[in-house]
Design a protein around this motif. Sequence first.
Motif, mmCIF file in Angstrom:
data_model
loop_
_atom_site.group_PDB
_atom_site.id
_atom_site.type_symbol
_atom_site.label_atom_id
_atom_site.label_comp_id
_atom_site.label_asym_id
_atom_site.label_seq_id
_atom_site.Cartn_x
_atom_site.Cartn_y
_atom_site.Cartn_z
ATOM 1 N N HIS A 33 29.127 -8.947 52.830
ATOM 2 C CA HIS A 33 27.668 -9.074 52.846
ATOM 3 C C HIS A 33 27.040 -7.831 53.471
ATOM 4 C CE1 HIS A 33 27.197 -13.187 51.434
ATOM 5 N NE2 HIS A 33 28.336 -13.445 52.060
ATOM 6 N N LEU A 34 26.085 -7.250 52.763
ATOM 7 C CA LEU A 34 25.381 -6.060 53.234
ATOM 8 C C LEU A 34 23.885 -6.288 53.099
ATOM 9 C CD1 LEU A 34 27.545 -3.382 51.410
ATOM 10 C CD2 LEU A 34 27.711 -4.062 53.790
ATOM 11 N N SER A 35 23.136 -5.843 54.088
ATOM 12 C CA SER A 35 21.679 -5.976 54.086
ATOM 13 C C SER A 35 21.025 -4.696 53.591
ATOM 14 C CB SER A 35 21.186 -6.289 55.509
ATOM 15 O OG SER A 35 21.707 -7.532 55.932
ATOM 16 N N LEU A 36 19.729 -4.772 53.319
ATOM 17 C CA LEU A 36 18.979 -3.611 52.862
ATOM 18 C C LEU A 36 19.156 -2.430 53.809
ATOM 19 C CD1 LEU A 36 15.626 -5.260 51.732
ATOM 20 C CD2 LEU A 36 17.532 -4.515 50.290
ATOM 21 N N ASN A 37 19.312 -1.259 53.223
ATOM 22 C CA ASN A 37 19.432 0.019 53.913
ATOM 23 C C ASN A 37 20.782 0.224 54.610
ATOM 24 O OD1 ASN A 37 18.054 2.471 54.107
ATOM 25 N ND2 ASN A 37 17.569 2.095 56.256
ATOM 26 N N GLU A 38 21.732 -0.687 54.433
ATOM 27 C CA GLU A 38 23.068 -0.475 54.987
ATOM 28 C C GLU A 38 23.874 0.444 54.073
ATOM 29 O OE1 GLU A 38 25.468 -3.413 57.156
ATOM 30 O OE2 GLU A 38 24.032 -4.886 56.392
ATOM 31 N N ASN A 39 24.845 1.150 54.654
ATOM 32 C CA ASN A 39 25.749 1.996 53.881
ATOM 33 C C ASN A 39 26.632 1.138 52.993
ATOM 34 O OD1 ASN A 39 24.905 4.369 55.219
ATOM 35 N ND2 ASN A 39 26.339 3.992 56.887
ATOM 36 N N ILE A 40 26.823 1.593 51.752
ATOM 37 C CA ILE A 40 27.765 0.941 50.839
ATOM 38 C C ILE A 40 28.976 1.833 50.615
ATOM 39 C CG2 ILE A 40 28.173 0.027 48.526
ATOM 40 C CD1 ILE A 40 25.172 -0.313 48.212
ATOM 41 N N VAL A 41 28.723 3.090 50.259
ATOM 42 C CA VAL A 41 29.807 3.970 49.843
ATOM 43 C C VAL A 41 29.590 5.375 50.401
ATOM 44 C CG1 VAL A 41 28.655 4.560 47.654
ATOM 45 C CG2 VAL A 41 31.147 4.762 47.830
ATOM 46 N N PHE A 42 30.712 6.017 50.701
ATOM 47 C CA PHE A 42 30.710 7.410 51.145
ATOM 48 C C PHE A 42 31.721 8.162 50.288
ATOM 49 C CE2 PHE A 42 32.466 10.952 53.524
ATOM 50 C CZ PHE A 42 31.355 11.548 54.087
ATOM 51 N N VAL A 43 31.282 9.263 49.698
ATOM 52 C CA VAL A 43 32.177 10.164 48.988
ATOM 53 C C VAL A 43 31.983 11.537 49.602
ATOM 54 C CG1 VAL A 43 32.686 11.294 46.783
ATOM 55 C CG2 VAL A 43 32.149 8.856 46.832
ATOM 56 N N GLY A 44 33.062 12.117 50.081
ATOM 57 C CA GLY A 44 33.005 13.447 50.677
ATOM 58 C C GLY A 44 34.100 14.334 50.109
ATOM 59 N N VAL A 45 33.743 15.563 49.777
ATOM 60 C CA VAL A 45 34.695 16.499 49.197
ATOM 61 C C VAL A 45 34.548 17.845 49.886
ATOM 62 C CG1 VAL A 45 35.408 17.692 47.085
ATOM 63 C CG2 VAL A 45 34.569 15.339 46.954
ATOM 64 N N ALA A 46 35.676 18.379 50.313
ATOM 65 C CA ALA A 46 35.708 19.732 50.872
ATOM 66 C C ALA A 46 36.427 20.641 49.878
ATOM 67 C CB ALA A 46 36.435 19.740 52.212
#
Length: 150
Positions: free
Chosen positions: A87-100
Amino acid sequence: MPEDLILVQTDDFDITTLNAWLKSDDASAGAVVTFTGLVREHAETAMEQMFLEHYPGMTERALEGIVVQARIRWELANIAVIHRVGHLSLNENIVFVGVASAHRVNAFEAAQFIMDYLKKDAPFWKKEIGNAQETWVEQKETDLLAAKRW
């Protein structure tokens, strides 16, 4: 040696910590590109909350496969893909993609590729909750089209 950090979790993630992890110890990365997806409001559904479900094991393997494909296409350093479930509320983080990467173009393109294929191929199921109703969300045609460009 480049590393991959691939996690599916209920807990939030810290963007600053992930950004620091992406930087290579040998300073070979000249660019770090990140994307953070948030739970956003949908006016038409009056969504107040989102519920994300996944198939443990299968989901991580799908994310690993997407990262492998990115590594085949571009020369990359560290990669992080973190996706939340539950369960996630409005404005919460869902996904992170990071590439170096040594070069910014590779980092930008690989991050976009990973996100496009995550939306297309990763086995997540999303339910929008709000306005006294719950609706499972179907995959969008725009997400399928975005992945075709690669």
